[in-house]
Design a protein around this motif. Structure first.
Motif, mmCIF file in Angstrom:
data_model
loop_
_atom_site.group_PDB
_atom_site.id
_atom_site.type_symbol
_atom_site.label_atom_id
_atom_site.label_comp_id
_atom_site.label_asym_id
_atom_site.label_seq_id
_atom_site.Cartn_x
_atom_site.Cartn_y
_atom_site.Cartn_z
ATOM 1 N N GLY A 22 0.827 -1.206 0.000
ATOM 2 C CA GLY A 22 0.000 0.000 0.000
ATOM 3 C C GLY A 22 0.857 1.249 0.000
ATOM 4 O O GLY A 22 0.641 2.180 -0.787
ATOM 5 N N LEU A 23 1.879 1.255 0.865
ATOM 6 C CA LEU A 23 2.766 2.423 0.972
ATOM 7 C C LEU A 23 3.517 2.652 -0.333
ATOM 8 O O LEU A 23 3.703 3.781 -0.780
ATOM 9 C CB LEU A 23 3.760 2.230 2.123
ATOM 10 N N LEU A 24 3.923 1.539 -0.976
ATOM 11 C CA LEU A 24 4.649 1.630 -2.241
ATOM 12 C C LEU A 24 3.776 2.293 -3.304
ATOM 13 O O LEU A 24 4.203 3.210 -4.026
ATOM 14 C CB LEU A 24 5.055 0.218 -2.684
ATOM 15 N N VAL A 25 2.518 1.844 -3.399
ATOM 16 C CA VAL A 25 1.583 2.409 -4.380
ATOM 17 C C VAL A 25 1.396 3.898 -4.115
ATOM 18 O O VAL A 25 1.451 4.733 -5.022
ATOM 19 C CB VAL A 25 0.226 1.669 -4.315
ATOM 20 N N LEU A 26 1.226 4.255 -2.838
ATOM 21 C CA LEU A 26 1.062 5.664 -2.466
ATOM 22 C C LEU A 26 2.272 6.480 -2.891
ATOM 23 O O LEU A 26 2.139 7.588 -3.427
ATOM 24 C CB LEU A 26 0.857 5.786 -0.953
ATOM 25 N N ALA A 27 3.462 5.937 -2.682
ATOM 26 C CA ALA A 27 4.687 6.654 -3.008
ATOM 27 C C ALA A 27 4.766 6.919 -4.510
ATOM 28 O O ALA A 27 5.117 8.022 -4.950
ATOM 29 C CB ALA A 27 5.900 5.851 -2.542
ATOM 30 N N VAL A 28 4.416 5.900 -5.311
ATOM 31 C CA VAL A 28 4.454 6.060 -6.774
ATOM 32 C C VAL A 28 3.437 7.105 -7.212
ATOM 33 O O VAL A 28 3.726 7.990 -8.039
ATOM 34 C CB VAL A 28 4.184 4.702 -7.470
ATOM 35 N N MET A 29 2.223 7.034 -6.617
ATOM 36 C CA MET A 29 1.189 8.012 -6.967
ATOM 37 C C MET A 29 1.643 9.428 -6.640
ATOM 38 O O MET A 29 1.454 10.365 -7.419
ATOM 39 C CB MET A 29 -0.116 7.703 -6.212
ATOM 40 N N TYR A 30 2.320 9.595 -5.484
ATOM 41 C CA TYR A 30 2.771 10.921 -5.071
ATOM 42 C C TYR A 30 3.811 11.449 -6.047
ATOM 43 O O TYR A 30 3.779 12.609 -6.468
ATOM 44 C CB TYR A 30 3.362 10.861 -3.661
ATOM 45 N N LEU A 31 4.718 10.564 -6.471
ATOM 46 C CA LEU A 31 5.769 10.948 -7.409
ATOM 47 C C LEU A 31 5.148 11.428 -8.717
ATOM 48 O O LEU A 31 5.507 12.488 -9.262
ATOM 49 C CB LEU A 31 6.702 9.752 -7.661
ATOM 50 N N ALA A 32 4.167 10.638 -9.229
ATOM 51 C CA ALA A 32 3.507 10.995 -10.490
ATOM 52 C C ALA A 32 2.803 12.343 -10.370
ATOM 53 O O ALA A 32 2.940 13.223 -11.235
ATOM 54 C CB ALA A 32 2.495 9.901 -10.859
ATOM 55 N N TRP A 33 2.100 12.537 -9.254
ATOM 56 C CA TRP A 33 1.367 13.780 -9.037
ATOM 57 C C TRP A 33 2.322 14.974 -8.963
ATOM 58 O O TRP A 33 2.099 16.013 -9.566
ATOM 59 C CB TRP A 33 0.542 13.685 -7.757
ATOM 60 N N SER A 34 3.442 14.803 -8.229
ATOM 61 C CA SER A 34 4.336 15.950 -8.040
ATOM 62 C C SER A 34 5.037 16.295 -9.349
ATOM 63 O O SER A 34 5.254 17.471 -9.651
ATOM 64 C CB SER A 34 5.345 15.669 -6.923
ATOM 65 N N LEU A 35 5.379 15.271 -10.167
ATOM 66 C CA LEU A 35 5.985 15.565 -11.471
ATOM 67 C C LEU A 35 4.977 16.299 -12.351
ATOM 68 O O LEU A 35 5.318 17.260 -13.056
ATOM 69 C CB LEU A 35 6.430 14.264 -12.154
ATOM 70 N N GLY A 36 3.721 15.856 -12.301
ATOM 71 C CA GLY A 36 2.686 16.471 -13.122
ATOM 72 C C GLY A 36 2.423 17.915 -12.745
ATOM 73 O O GLY A 36 2.095 18.746 -13.596
ATOM 74 N N SER A 37 2.592 18.258 -11.453
ATOM 75 C CA SER A 37 2.267 19.606 -11.003
ATOM 76 C C SER A 37 3.401 20.591 -11.231
ATOM 77 O O SER A 37 3.285 21.760 -10.911
ATOM 78 C CB SER A 37 1.906 19.577 -9.514
ATOM 79 N N LEU A 38 4.548 20.117 -11.757
ATOM 80 C CA LEU A 38 5.708 20.992 -11.883
ATOM 81 C C LEU A 38 5.555 22.063 -12.963
ATOM 82 O O LEU A 38 6.141 23.128 -12.865
ATOM 83 C CB LEU A 38 6.964 20.170 -12.189
ATOM 84 N N GLU A 39 4.772 21.757 -14.021
ATOM 85 C CA GLU A 39 4.594 22.681 -15.155
ATOM 86 C C GLU A 39 5.928 23.171 -15.692
ATOM 87 O O GLU A 39 6.266 24.348 -15.628
ATOM 88 C CB GLU A 39 3.761 23.904 -14.734
ATOM 89 N N ILE A 40 6.730 22.238 -16.145
ATOM 90 C CA ILE A 40 8.030 22.628 -16.683
ATOM 91 C C ILE A 40 7.832 23.335 -18.032
ATOM 92 O O ILE A 40 7.209 22.805 -18.950
ATOM 93 C CB ILE A 40 8.936 21.395 -16.863
ATOM 94 N N ASP A 41 8.374 24.559 -18.075
ATOM 95 C CA ASP A 41 8.256 25.350 -19.308
ATOM 96 C C ASP A 41 9.505 25.089 -20.155
ATOM 97 O O ASP A 41 10.593 25.594 -19.858
ATOM 98 C CB ASP A 41 8.149 26.835 -18.923
#
Lengths: 252, 271
Positions: A10-29
Protein backbone atom coordinates in the motif's frame (compact mmCIF):
# COMPACT_ATOMS: atom_id res chain seq x y z
CA UNK A 1 11.32 -3.77 7.06
CA UNK A 2 7.54 -3.52 7.27
CA UNK A 3 6.05 -6.87 8.29
CA UNK A 4 2.50 -6.51 7.01
CA UNK A 5 2.50 -7.13 3.18
CA UNK A 6 -0.72 -5.16 2.71
CA UNK A 7 0.74 -2.11 4.44
CA UNK A 8 4.07 -2.50 2.60
CA UNK A 9 2.53 -2.67 -0.89
CA UNK A 10 0.00 0.00 0.00
CA UNK A 11 2.77 2.42 0.97
CA UNK A 12 4.65 1.63 -2.24
CA UNK A 13 1.58 2.41 -4.38
CA UNK A 14 1.06 5.66 -2.47
CA UNK A 15 4.69 6.65 -3.01
CA UNK A 16 4.45 6.06 -6.77
CA UNK A 17 1.19 8.01 -6.97
CA UNK A 18 2.77 10.92 -5.07
CA UNK A 19 5.77 10.95 -7.41
CA UNK A 20 3.51 11.00 -10.49
CA UNK A 21 1.37 13.78 -9.04
CA UNK A 22 4.34 15.95 -8.04
CA UNK A 23 5.99 15.56 -11.47
CA UNK A 24 2.69 16.47 -13.12
CA UNK A 25 2.27 19.61 -11.00
CA UNK A 26 5.71 20.99 -11.88
CA UNK A 27 4.59 22.68 -15.15
CA UNK A 28 8.03 22.63 -16.68
CA UNK A 29 8.26 25.35 -19.31
CA UNK A 30 10.54 23.80 -21.91
CA UNK A 31 11.07 26.96 -23.92
CA UNK A 32 12.30 28.83 -20.84
CA UNK A 33 14.53 25.92 -19.92
CA UNK A 34 16.19 25.91 -23.34
CA UNK A 35 16.62 29.70 -23.23
CA UNK A 36 18.26 29.28 -19.84
CA UNK A 37 20.64 26.69 -21.18
CA UNK A 38 21.61 29.08 -23.99
CA UNK A 39 22.19 31.89 -21.49
CA UNK A 40 24.22 29.60 -19.24
CA UNK A 41 26.43 28.78 -22.18
CA UNK A 42 26.96 32.51 -22.92
CA UNK A 43 27.77 33.29 -19.26
CA UNK A 44 30.21 30.42 -18.93
CA UNK A 45 31.93 31.30 -22.19
CA UNK A 46 32.33 34.91 -20.99
CA UNK A 47 33.80 33.60 -17.71
CA UNK A 48 36.80 32.20 -19.53
CA UNK A 49 39.57 33.00 -19.12
CA UNK A 50 39.19 34.07 -15.46
CA UNK A 51 40.40 37.63 -14.95
CA UNK A 52 42.82 38.04 -12.10
CA UNK A 53 43.97 41.49 -13.23
CA UNK A 54 42.06 43.25 -10.46
CA UNK A 55 43.87 41.13 -7.89
CA UNK A 56 44.16 43.96 -5.36
CA UNK A 57 40.36 44.09 -5.11
CA UNK A 58 40.35 40.31 -4.80
CA UNK A 59 42.99 40.28 -2.07
CA UNK A 60 41.14 43.03 -0.18
CA UNK A 61 37.89 41.02 -0.29
CA UNK A 62 39.52 37.77 0.73
CA UNK A 63 41.41 39.43 3.56
CA UNK A 64 38.19 41.01 4.78
CA UNK A 65 36.39 37.66 4.67
CA UNK A 66 39.14 35.90 6.59
CA UNK A 67 39.29 38.73 9.12
CA UNK A 68 35.53 38.54 9.54
CA UNK A 69 35.70 34.78 10.05
CA UNK A 70 38.58 35.00 12.52
CA UNK A 71 37.03 37.80 14.58
CA UNK A 72 33.61 36.16 14.62
CA UNK A 73 35.04 32.76 15.56
CA UNK A 74 37.09 34.20 18.39
CA UNK A 75 34.27 36.30 19.85
CA UNK A 76 31.81 33.46 19.31
CA UNK A 77 34.09 30.97 21.02
CA UNK A 78 34.34 33.19 24.12
CA UNK A 79 30.63 34.05 24.29
CA UNK A 80 29.68 30.41 23.75
CA UNK A 81 31.20 29.46 27.13
CA UNK A 82 28.63 31.22 29.35
CA UNK A 83 25.80 30.31 27.00
CA UNK A 84 26.90 26.67 26.86
CA UNK A 85 27.30 26.43 30.64
CA UNK A 86 23.86 27.93 31.19
CA UNK A 87 22.31 25.59 28.64
CA UNK A 88 23.60 22.41 30.33
CA UNK A 89 20.81 20.95 32.46
CA UNK A 90 23.16 19.11 34.79
CA UNK A 91 24.93 22.23 36.06
CA UNK A 92 22.55 25.16 35.48
CA UNK A 93 19.45 25.88 37.58
CA UNK A 94 16.20 25.24 35.74
CA UNK A 95 15.16 28.85 34.87
CA UNK A 96 18.62 29.76 33.57
CA UNK A 97 18.76 26.52 31.62
CA UNK A 98 15.43 27.24 29.94
CA UNK A 99 16.42 30.82 29.08
CA UNK A 100 19.74 29.70 27.56
CA UNK A 101 18.07 26.90 25.59
CA UNK A 102 15.55 29.45 24.34
CA UNK A 103 18.35 31.66 23.03
CA UNK A 104 19.97 28.69 21.32
CA UNK A 105 16.74 27.59 19.67
CA UNK A 106 15.92 31.14 18.57
CA UNK A 107 19.33 31.76 16.99
CA UNK A 108 19.30 28.41 15.24
CA UNK A 109 15.84 29.01 13.81
CA UNK A 110 17.03 31.59 11.30
CA UNK A 111 19.50 30.96 8.54
CA UNK A 112 22.64 33.11 8.52
CA UNK A 113 21.44 34.95 5.42
CA UNK A 114 18.27 36.12 7.18
CA UNK A 115 20.26 37.31 10.20
CA UNK A 116 22.70 39.02 7.84
CA UNK A 117 19.89 40.87 6.04
CA UNK A 118 18.60 42.07 9.42
CA UNK A 119 22.03 43.27 10.55
CA UNK A 120 22.65 45.00 7.21
CA UNK A 121 19.36 46.86 7.73
CA UNK A 122 20.44 47.86 11.25
CA UNK A 123 24.14 48.60 10.82
CA UNK A 124 24.36 49.31 7.09
CA UNK A 125 26.47 47.61 4.41
CA UNK A 126 29.88 46.29 5.32
CA UNK A 127 31.82 43.84 7.43
CA UNK A 128 30.35 44.87 10.82
CA UNK A 129 27.02 43.31 9.89
CA UNK A 130 28.84 40.24 8.59
CA UNK A 131 30.91 39.79 11.73
CA UNK A 132 27.84 40.13 13.95
CA UNK A 133 25.97 37.57 11.85
CA UNK A 134 28.78 35.08 12.13
CA UNK A 135 29.14 35.76 15.87
CA UNK A 136 25.49 34.90 16.40
CA UNK A 137 25.83 31.74 14.34
CA UNK A 138 29.06 30.74 16.11
CA UNK A 139 27.72 31.30 19.63
CA UNK A 140 24.68 29.27 18.84
CA UNK A 141 26.65 26.43 17.24
CA UNK A 142 29.53 26.19 19.70
CA UNK A 143 27.22 26.88 22.66
CA UNK A 144 24.91 24.04 21.72
CA UNK A 145 27.76 21.58 21.23
CA UNK A 146 29.31 22.67 24.53
CA UNK A 147 26.03 22.27 26.42
CA UNK A 148 25.52 18.81 24.96
CA UNK A 149 29.07 17.75 25.84
CA UNK A 150 28.62 18.92 29.41
CA UNK A 151 25.33 17.04 29.68
CA UNK A 152 26.91 13.87 28.31
CA UNK A 153 30.07 13.92 30.38
CA UNK A 154 30.46 11.71 33.44
CA UNK A 155 29.16 13.23 36.68
CA UNK A 156 31.67 11.26 38.72
CA UNK A 157 34.66 13.52 38.29
CA UNK A 158 32.50 16.51 39.14
CA UNK A 159 31.14 14.74 42.21
CA UNK A 160 34.65 14.01 43.47
CA UNK A 161 35.70 17.65 43.11
CA UNK A 162 32.53 18.83 44.84
CA UNK A 163 33.27 16.42 47.69
CA UNK A 164 36.60 18.16 48.39
CA UNK A 165 34.70 21.32 49.36
CA UNK A 166 35.57 23.14 46.13
CA UNK A 167 33.35 26.08 45.16
CA UNK A 168 31.35 26.03 41.91
CA UNK A 169 33.96 27.89 39.81
CA UNK A 170 36.63 25.44 40.95
CA UNK A 171 34.33 22.51 40.19
CA UNK A 172 34.06 23.98 36.69
CA UNK A 173 37.79 24.24 36.09
CA UNK A 174 38.68 20.86 37.62
CA UNK A 175 35.58 18.69 37.24
CA UNK A 176 34.18 19.98 33.96
CA UNK A 177 36.82 21.77 31.89
CA UNK A 178 39.33 18.93 31.51
CA UNK A 179 36.54 16.67 30.26
CA UNK A 180 35.21 18.98 27.57
CA UNK A 181 38.20 21.12 26.56
CA UNK A 182 39.48 19.01 23.63
CA UNK A 183 36.03 18.79 22.05
CA UNK A 184 35.38 22.49 22.66
CA UNK A 185 38.59 23.45 20.86
CA UNK A 186 37.83 21.02 18.05
CA UNK A 187 34.33 22.41 17.59
CA UNK A 188 35.67 25.97 17.65
CA UNK A 189 38.22 25.22 14.96
CA UNK A 190 35.53 23.53 12.89
CA UNK A 191 33.42 26.65 13.34
CA UNK A 192 36.31 28.82 12.09
CA UNK A 193 36.35 26.73 8.94
CA UNK A 194 32.58 27.03 8.62
CA UNK A 195 32.77 30.79 9.19
CA UNK A 196 35.22 31.18 6.31
CA UNK A 197 32.68 29.48 4.03
CA UNK A 198 29.74 31.42 5.44
CA UNK A 199 31.57 34.76 5.30
CA UNK A 200 31.46 34.47 1.50
CA UNK A 201 27.70 33.88 1.61
CA UNK A 202 26.73 36.69 3.96
CA UNK A 203 28.71 39.05 1.74
CA UNK A 204 26.18 38.51 -1.04
CA UNK A 205 23.50 40.32 0.97
CA UNK A 206 25.90 43.19 1.58
CA UNK A 207 27.58 42.15 4.81
CA UNK A 208 31.12 42.67 3.57
CA UNK A 209 33.93 40.39 2.47
CA UNK A 210 34.63 38.65 -0.82
CA UNK A 211 30.94 37.70 -1.18
CA UNK A 212 30.03 41.36 -1.55
CA UNK A 213 32.68 41.75 -4.25
CA UNK A 214 31.34 38.65 -6.01
CA UNK A 215 27.79 39.93 -5.89
CA UNK A 216 28.95 43.24 -7.42
CA UNK A 217 30.70 41.48 -10.34
CA UNK A 218 27.52 39.56 -11.19
CA UNK A 219 25.43 42.71 -11.32
CA UNK A 220 28.06 44.37 -13.56
CA UNK A 221 28.27 41.29 -15.86
CA UNK A 222 32.02 40.99 -15.06
CA UNK A 223 31.78 37.24 -15.42
CA UNK A 224 35.50 36.69 -15.95
CA UNK A 225 36.21 38.42 -12.66
CA UNK A 226 33.38 36.40 -11.06
CA UNK A 227 35.15 33.21 -12.02
CA UNK A 228 38.42 34.50 -10.57
CA UNK A 229 36.61 35.19 -7.31
CA UNK A 230 34.88 31.79 -7.33
CA UNK A 231 38.20 30.03 -7.87
CA UNK A 232 39.72 32.02 -5.02
CA UNK A 233 36.82 31.07 -2.73
CA UNK A 234 37.32 27.41 -3.60
CA UNK A 235 40.99 27.72 -2.72
CA UNK A 236 40.17 29.56 0.49
CA UNK A 237 37.60 27.01 1.64
CA UNK A 238 39.97 24.21 0.75
CA UNK A 239 42.72 25.79 2.84
CA UNK A 240 40.30 26.36 5.74
CA UNK A 241 39.18 22.75 5.66
CA UNK A 242 42.75 21.53 5.48
CA UNK A 243 43.80 23.73 8.42
CA UNK A 244 40.80 22.68 10.51
CA UNK A 245 41.43 18.98 9.93
CA UNK A 246 45.08 19.37 10.73
CA UNK A 247 44.45 21.16 14.02
CA UNK A 248 41.66 18.80 15.08
CA UNK A 249 43.88 15.83 14.29
CA UNK A 250 46.54 17.21 16.61
CA UNK A 251 44.04 17.83 19.42
CA UNK A 252 43.32 14.12 19.91
CA UNK B 1 33.54 12.37 66.56
CA UNK B 2 30.71 11.47 64.21
CA UNK B 3 27.13 11.17 65.32
CA UNK B 4 24.32 10.20 62.98
CA UNK B 5 20.84 10.92 64.31
CA UNK B 6 17.69 9.55 62.69
CA UNK B 7 19.07 10.21 59.19
CA UNK B 8 16.49 9.52 56.46
CA UNK B 9 16.29 9.98 52.71
CA UNK B 10 13.44 9.40 50.27
CA UNK B 11 14.16 9.88 46.57
CA UNK B 12 10.49 9.46 45.74
CA UNK B 13 7.87 10.35 48.31
CA UNK B 14 7.00 7.46 50.59
CA UNK B 15 9.87 5.19 49.54
CA UNK B 16 12.69 5.45 52.08
CA UNK B 17 16.17 4.76 50.71
CA UNK B 18 17.53 5.58 54.13
CA UNK B 19 15.21 5.00 57.05
CA UNK B 20 15.85 6.56 60.45
CA UNK B 21 19.51 5.55 60.78
CA UNK B 22 21.32 6.45 63.99
CA UNK B 23 24.77 5.49 65.20
CA UNK B 24 27.86 7.04 66.66
CA UNK B 25 31.54 6.69 65.90
CA UNK B 26 33.22 7.81 69.10
CA UNK B 27 36.81 6.80 68.38
CA UNK B 28 38.99 6.69 65.27
CA UNK B 29 37.99 3.30 63.90
CA UNK B 30 37.31 1.74 60.53
CA UNK B 31 33.59 1.04 60.30
CA UNK B 32 32.50 -1.23 57.47
CA UNK B 33 28.92 -0.94 56.26
CA UNK B 34 27.63 -4.10 54.64
CA UNK B 35 24.28 -5.05 53.19
CA UNK B 36 22.64 -6.14 49.95
CA UNK B 37 22.57 -3.89 46.86
CA UNK B 38 20.03 -1.15 47.31
CA UNK B 39 20.18 -1.30 51.11
CA UNK B 40 21.10 2.39 51.24
CA UNK B 41 24.83 2.14 51.97
CA UNK B 42 25.82 4.68 49.31
CA UNK B 43 22.94 6.96 50.23
CA UNK B 44 24.06 6.89 53.85
CA UNK B 45 27.59 8.09 53.25
CA UNK B 46 26.47 10.63 50.62
CA UNK B 47 23.95 12.05 53.05
CA UNK B 48 26.78 12.75 55.47
CA UNK B 49 28.68 15.09 53.11
CA UNK B 50 25.39 16.01 51.43
CA UNK B 51 26.28 14.96 47.91
CA UNK B 52 22.80 13.59 48.49
CA UNK B 53 20.56 15.88 50.52
CA UNK B 54 18.99 13.98 53.45
CA UNK B 55 15.24 14.35 53.95
CA UNK B 56 15.39 14.29 57.75
CA UNK B 57 17.76 13.75 60.64
CA UNK B 58 21.25 15.06 61.20
CA UNK B 59 24.92 14.22 60.81
CA UNK B 60 27.12 15.81 63.45
CA UNK B 61 30.87 15.90 62.86
CA UNK B 62 32.98 17.03 65.81
CA UNK B 63 30.04 18.87 67.34
CA UNK B 64 28.96 20.62 64.12
CA UNK B 65 25.64 19.71 62.57
CA UNK B 66 26.52 19.36 58.89
CA UNK B 67 22.88 18.93 57.87
CA UNK B 68 21.98 22.52 58.84
CA UNK B 69 24.87 24.31 57.16
CA UNK B 70 24.37 26.83 54.34
CA UNK B 71 26.35 26.29 51.15
CA UNK B 72 29.47 28.16 52.30
CA UNK B 73 29.43 26.30 55.62
CA UNK B 74 28.88 23.01 53.82
CA UNK B 75 31.92 23.61 51.62
CA UNK B 76 34.01 24.24 54.75
CA UNK B 77 32.65 21.03 56.31
CA UNK B 78 33.35 19.03 53.13
CA UNK B 79 37.00 20.07 53.30
CA UNK B 80 37.19 18.01 56.48
CA UNK B 81 35.59 14.93 54.92
CA UNK B 82 37.68 12.97 52.45
CA UNK B 83 35.81 10.75 50.02
CA UNK B 84 36.94 7.70 48.06
CA UNK B 85 34.81 6.28 45.26
CA UNK B 86 34.11 2.94 43.63
CA UNK B 87 35.05 4.20 40.16
CA UNK B 88 37.94 6.24 41.64
CA UNK B 89 36.44 9.43 40.11
CA UNK B 90 39.80 10.88 39.17
CA UNK B 91 39.89 13.71 36.66
CA UNK B 92 41.02 11.52 33.78
CA UNK B 93 42.80 14.11 31.67
CA UNK B 94 44.79 15.61 34.53
CA UNK B 95 48.05 14.29 35.92
CA UNK B 96 48.36 12.22 39.07
CA UNK B 97 49.84 15.26 40.86
CA UNK B 98 46.99 17.54 39.79
CA UNK B 99 44.52 14.94 41.01
CA UNK B 100 46.20 14.59 44.39
CA UNK B 101 46.45 18.37 44.80
CA UNK B 102 42.77 18.74 43.96
CA UNK B 103 42.22 17.53 47.53
CA UNK B 104 43.30 21.06 48.53
CA UNK B 105 40.80 22.86 46.29
CA UNK B 106 38.76 23.87 49.31
CA UNK B 107 41.74 25.79 50.70
CA UNK B 108 43.33 27.58 47.74
CA UNK B 109 41.94 30.57 45.84
CA UNK B 110 40.41 30.26 42.37
CA UNK B 111 43.51 31.74 40.70
CA UNK B 112 45.83 29.44 42.61
CA UNK B 113 43.69 26.52 41.48
CA UNK B 114 43.60 27.79 37.88
CA UNK B 115 47.36 28.34 37.74
CA UNK B 116 48.08 25.12 39.69
CA UNK B 117 49.92 27.35 42.12
CA UNK B 118 49.61 25.35 45.34
CA UNK B 119 51.52 26.19 48.54
CA UNK B 120 54.88 24.38 48.83
CA UNK B 121 53.77 22.44 51.92
CA UNK B 122 50.82 21.01 49.95
CA UNK B 123 53.17 19.90 47.20
CA UNK B 124 55.61 18.23 49.58
CA UNK B 125 52.69 16.59 51.38
CA UNK B 126 51.40 15.32 48.02
CA UNK B 127 54.80 13.76 47.26
CA UNK B 128 54.82 12.13 50.70
CA UNK B 129 51.36 10.68 50.21
CA UNK B 130 52.16 9.41 46.72
CA UNK B 131 55.21 7.71 48.17
CA UNK B 132 53.09 6.29 50.99
CA UNK B 133 50.55 4.72 48.61
CA UNK B 134 53.37 3.31 46.48
CA UNK B 135 53.15 5.68 43.53
CA UNK B 136 56.33 7.73 43.81
CA UNK B 137 57.51 8.66 40.35
CA UNK B 138 53.98 8.58 38.93
CA UNK B 139 53.22 12.27 39.56
CA UNK B 140 53.42 13.40 35.93
CA UNK B 141 51.46 10.51 34.43
CA UNK B 142 47.95 11.20 33.28
CA UNK B 143 45.31 9.57 35.47
CA UNK B 144 43.78 7.72 32.51
CA UNK B 145 47.10 5.94 31.92
CA UNK B 146 46.94 4.16 35.28
CA UNK B 147 45.57 0.73 36.20
CA UNK B 148 42.53 0.40 38.47
CA UNK B 149 44.55 -0.30 41.59
CA UNK B 150 46.86 2.63 40.88
CA UNK B 151 43.91 4.95 40.30
CA UNK B 152 42.33 3.98 43.59
CA UNK B 153 45.60 4.71 45.35
CA UNK B 154 45.59 8.18 43.77
CA UNK B 155 42.01 8.46 45.06
CA UNK B 156 43.22 7.61 48.57
CA UNK B 157 46.03 10.17 48.34
CA UNK B 158 43.58 12.83 47.12
CA UNK B 159 41.22 12.18 50.03
CA UNK B 160 44.06 12.26 52.55
CA UNK B 161 45.41 15.53 51.09
CA UNK B 162 42.39 17.10 52.75
CA UNK B 163 43.76 16.09 56.17
CA UNK B 164 40.22 14.89 56.84
CA UNK B 165 38.49 14.41 60.19
CA UNK B 166 36.41 11.70 58.55
CA UNK B 167 36.89 9.40 55.58
CA UNK B 168 33.86 8.36 53.55
CA UNK B 169 34.65 5.39 51.37
CA UNK B 170 32.17 4.02 48.85
CA UNK B 171 32.90 0.47 47.65
CA UNK B 172 36.63 1.08 47.16
CA UNK B 173 37.34 -2.38 45.81
CA UNK B 174 34.22 -3.26 43.82
CA UNK B 175 35.99 -2.56 40.49
CA UNK B 176 39.25 -4.30 41.42
CA UNK B 177 40.52 -7.88 41.27
CA UNK B 178 40.83 -9.80 44.58
CA UNK B 179 44.55 -9.28 45.04
CA UNK B 180 44.46 -5.57 44.22
CA UNK B 181 41.41 -5.25 46.45
CA UNK B 182 43.33 -6.53 49.44
CA UNK B 183 46.33 -4.32 48.69
CA UNK B 184 44.12 -1.22 48.41
CA UNK B 185 42.23 -2.13 51.58
CA UNK B 186 45.46 -2.67 53.46
CA UNK B 187 46.86 0.72 52.45
CA UNK B 188 43.57 2.43 53.24
CA UNK B 189 43.10 0.86 56.67
CA UNK B 190 46.75 1.31 57.62
CA UNK B 191 46.62 5.00 56.77
CA UNK B 192 43.30 5.49 58.54
CA UNK B 193 44.77 4.02 61.72
CA UNK B 194 48.07 5.84 61.33
CA UNK B 195 46.33 9.21 60.94
CA UNK B 196 43.62 8.36 63.51
CA UNK B 197 40.91 9.18 61.00
CA UNK B 198 37.51 7.62 61.62
CA UNK B 199 36.43 5.87 58.43
CA UNK B 200 33.04 4.82 57.11
CA UNK B 201 33.49 2.18 54.47
CA UNK B 202 30.76 0.73 52.26
CA UNK B 203 31.73 -2.70 51.12
CA UNK B 204 29.81 -5.65 49.76
CA UNK B 205 32.67 -8.11 50.20
CA UNK B 206 31.99 -9.63 53.65
CA UNK B 207 35.35 -11.43 54.10
CA UNK B 208 37.21 -8.18 53.29
CA UNK B 209 35.04 -6.32 55.78
CA UNK B 210 35.69 -8.92 58.50
CA UNK B 211 39.40 -8.85 57.72
CA UNK B 212 40.00 -5.14 57.78
CA UNK B 213 37.28 -3.38 59.78
CA UNK B 214 37.18 -2.64 63.50
CA UNK B 215 33.43 -2.54 63.51
CA UNK B 216 30.67 -3.65 61.16
CA UNK B 217 27.29 -2.06 60.50
CA UNK B 218 24.68 -4.09 58.63
CA UNK B 219 21.97 -2.45 56.58
CA UNK B 220 18.84 -3.72 54.90
CA UNK B 221 16.09 -1.76 53.16
CA UNK B 222 17.50 1.54 54.38
CA UNK B 223 17.55 0.45 58.02
CA UNK B 224 20.50 -0.19 60.29
CA UNK B 225 19.95 -3.72 61.61
CA UNK B 226 23.39 -4.82 62.81
CA UNK B 227 26.14 -3.07 64.77
CA UNK B 228 28.99 -5.12 66.14
CA UNK B 229 32.57 -6.28 65.90
CA UNK B 230 33.73 -8.43 62.96
CA UNK B 231 33.72 -11.43 65.31
CA UNK B 232 30.08 -10.87 66.11
CA UNK B 233 29.26 -11.07 62.42
CA UNK B 234 28.17 -14.69 62.60
CA UNK B 235 26.22 -16.70 60.07
CA UNK B 236 23.04 -15.79 61.89
CA UNK B 237 23.94 -12.11 61.64
CA UNK B 238 24.62 -12.47 57.91
CA UNK B 239 21.29 -14.19 57.45
CA UNK B 240 19.66 -11.33 59.28
CA UNK B 241 21.28 -8.82 56.90
CA UNK B 242 21.18 -10.64 53.57
CA UNK B 243 18.45 -13.26 54.02
CA UNK B 244 18.55 -17.06 54.07
CA UNK B 245 21.71 -18.61 52.61
CA UNK B 246 24.32 -21.23 53.48
CA UNK B 247 27.30 -19.10 54.56
CA UNK B 248 29.85 -21.88 55.12
CA UNK B 249 32.90 -21.41 52.85
CA UNK B 250 32.67 -25.08 51.80
CA UNK B 251 29.01 -24.79 50.74
CA UNK B 252 28.52 -25.46 47.03
CA UNK B 253 25.74 -25.67 44.48
CA UNK B 254 22.83 -27.74 45.71
CA UNK B 255 23.10 -26.35 49.23
CA UNK B 256 19.97 -26.58 51.40
CA UNK B 257 18.80 -23.05 50.70
CA UNK B 258 18.84 -23.56 46.93
CA UNK B 259 17.23 -26.98 47.10
CA UNK B 260 14.46 -25.50 49.12
CA UNK B 261 13.74 -23.08 46.29
CA UNK B 262 13.97 -25.79 43.65
CA UNK B 263 11.46 -27.88 45.59
CA UNK B 264 8.72 -25.30 45.32
CA UNK B 265 7.68 -25.03 41.67
CA UNK B 266 5.31 -22.11 42.32
CA UNK B 267 8.22 -20.06 43.55
CA UNK B 268 10.38 -21.05 40.58
CA UNK B 269 7.60 -20.11 38.20
CA UNK B 270 7.16 -16.80 39.94
CA UNK B 271 10.82 -16.00 39.29
Amino acid sequence: MIENPLLRHGLLVLAVMYLAWSLGSLEIDWSRTSQGAERAGRIFSRMFPPDFSRWSLLVRGVTESVEMALAASFIGMILAIPVGLCAASNIAPRPIYLAARGILVLTRTFHEVIIAILFVKIFGFGPLAGVLTLVVASVSFIGKMLAEDIENMGSQQMEAIRATGASFPKVLIYGVMPQILPRYLGVSIYRLDANIRHSTVVGIVGAGGIGQTLSATFSRYDYDFSLAILLTIIGLVFLGEFFSNWVRGRLR
Amino acid sequence: MLKIEALSKSYTAGVAALDNVSFEVAEPQVVAIIGPSGAGKSTLIRCINRLVEPTAGSAILNGENVTNLNSAGLRKARRRMGMIFQEYNLVERLTVMENVLSGRLGYVSFWQAWRRNYPPEDISNAFKLLDRVGLSGFQDQRADALSGGQRQRVGIARALMQKPDLLLVDEPTASLDPKTSRQVMRILVELAHELSTPTLLNIHDVPLAKNFADRVLGMQDGKLIFDGTPDELTEDALTLIYGEEDWKPEAKAGSPAEQENADSPEQAAAV
